[in-house]
Design an enzyme around this catalytic site. Structure first.
Site, PDB file in Angstrom:
ATOM      1  N   TYR A 104      -1.698 -56.820 -67.867  1.00 16.02           N
ATOM      2  CA  TYR A 104      -0.866 -57.774 -68.596  1.00 16.02           C
ATOM      3  C   TYR A 104      -1.743 -58.869 -69.207  1.00 16.02           C
ATOM      4  CZ  TYR A 104       3.399 -56.071 -66.322  1.00 16.02           C
ATOM      5  OH  TYR A 104       4.449 -55.303 -65.891  1.00 16.02           O
ATOM      6  N   TYR A 143      -0.130 -49.681 -62.541  1.00 14.55           N
ATOM      7  CA  TYR A 143      -1.165 -50.665 -62.170  1.00 14.55           C
ATOM      8  C   TYR A 143      -1.099 -50.929 -60.668  1.00 14.55           C
ATOM      9  CZ  TYR A 143       2.695 -54.061 -62.794  1.00 14.55           C
ATOM     10  OH  TYR A 143       3.887 -54.735 -62.726  1.00 14.55           O
ATOM     11  N   ARG A 154       2.263 -49.602 -58.882  1.00  9.94           N
ATOM     12  CA  ARG A 154       3.563 -49.620 -59.529  1.00  9.94           C
ATOM     13  C   ARG A 154       3.607 -48.520 -60.579  1.00  9.94           C
ATOM     14  NH1 ARG A 154       7.396 -53.416 -61.308  1.00  9.94           N
ATOM     15  NH2 ARG A 154       8.542 -51.687 -60.387  1.00  9.94           N
ATOM     16  N   HIS A 157       6.356 -48.880 -66.289  1.00 11.91           N
ATOM     17  CA  HIS A 157       7.655 -49.539 -66.476  1.00 11.91           C
ATOM     18  C   HIS A 157       7.576 -50.569 -67.592  1.00 11.91           C
ATOM     19  CE1 HIS A 157       5.446 -52.128 -63.699  1.00 11.91           C
ATOM     20  NE2 HIS A 157       6.092 -53.135 -64.249  1.00 11.91           N
ATOM     21  N   HIS A 159       9.570 -54.217 -68.584  1.00 13.23           N
ATOM     22  CA  HIS A 159      10.489 -55.241 -68.104  1.00 13.23           C
ATOM     23  C   HIS A 159      11.457 -55.648 -69.224  1.00 13.23           C
ATOM     24  CE1 HIS A 159       8.226 -56.254 -64.386  1.00 13.23           C
ATOM     25  NE2 HIS A 159       7.175 -55.874 -65.099  1.00 13.23           N
TER      26      HIS A 159
END
Ligand SMILES: [Fe+2]
Length: 222
Positions: A104, A143, A154, A157, A159
């Site tokens: 991110y 990640y 995880r 995905h 968000h």
């Protein structure tokens, strides 16, 4: 025999009111389609905190850049509904995600995976007249939960934070069908199986030649 013998005027009034109410409500209830709100998921620690000029629907291209983001380009499309399956126009759809490497663009992300200077990573758009939103993005990588310990991963995905006046804002996540990490994802496993399914999007071919993932969202009235 008069079956109403013995009833007071008040009894009759109440019975007629009840009958009238049933006659009014039953057909409407019989035809109204009711759908369940989309399950919420945690917001996570990486909601964007650094303001950016470009938050449009194309996350693969930052305005003014000549290069595009690295990774598999995909489309994500869906409709936002209320629980009566009525499309919600002009709903705010706020999406953010990791890049092709699982990183991110957030100061708290300690994952050593590389940043992508050409990935927008964040989009804020509105649904159209029929409740549709569309984004073009990169398929995010999984990640690690921690950059310093072996605590799991995880799954891929995206968000979502979706809001509309008169409705509860929803924070959720879209997952990708076939991701082996889904089987161990705590955020999914805490939901009943049928509710998990609505958060997992299937890949379908799109006329553009890109792979499309459809993810519909149902908001509940505030
Ligand atoms: Fe995340």
């Amino acid at each position: 025999m008069n079956i109403r013998r013995g009833l007071t005027r008040r009894d009759l009034t109440r019975q007629l009111s009840i009958a009238a109410g049933v006659a009014t409500l039953s057909p409407a209830l019989a035809i109204a389609k009711v759908i369940k709100p989309t399950p919420a998921q945690v917001e996570g620690p990486f909601y964007p905190v650094v303001e950016q000029a470009d938050k449009d629907l194309d996350l693969t291209l930052i305005e003014g850049h000549s290069e595009t983001a690295t990774g598999e380009v995909i489309l994500v499309r869906g409709q936002v509904f209320d629980t009566r399956a009525r499309p919600l126009k002009n709903a705010l759809v706020d999406v953010w995600q990791a890049n092709h490497h699982g990183r991110y663009a957030h100061p708290d992300d300690k994952n050593p995976a590389p940043l992508d200077p050409h990935f927008q990573g964040w989009g804020v758009i509105r649904t159209d007249e029929n409740g549709w939103y569309n984004i073009k993005t990169i398929k995010p990588a999984p990640y690690p939960l921690s950059a310093v310990s072996e605590s799991g991963w995880r799954p891929r995905h995206i968000h979502f934070k979706v809001s509309q006046p008169g409705f509860d804002s929803l924070i959720t996540q879209m997952y990708f069908r076939g991701d082996p990490l889904l089987a161990q994802e705590e955020e999914l496993l805490r939901l009943p199986e049928a509710r998990r399914e609505v958060l997992i999007a299937d890949a379908t071919p799109d006329a553009s030649g890109l792979v499309l993932f459809q993810f519909d969202i149902v908001l509940t009235t505030a």
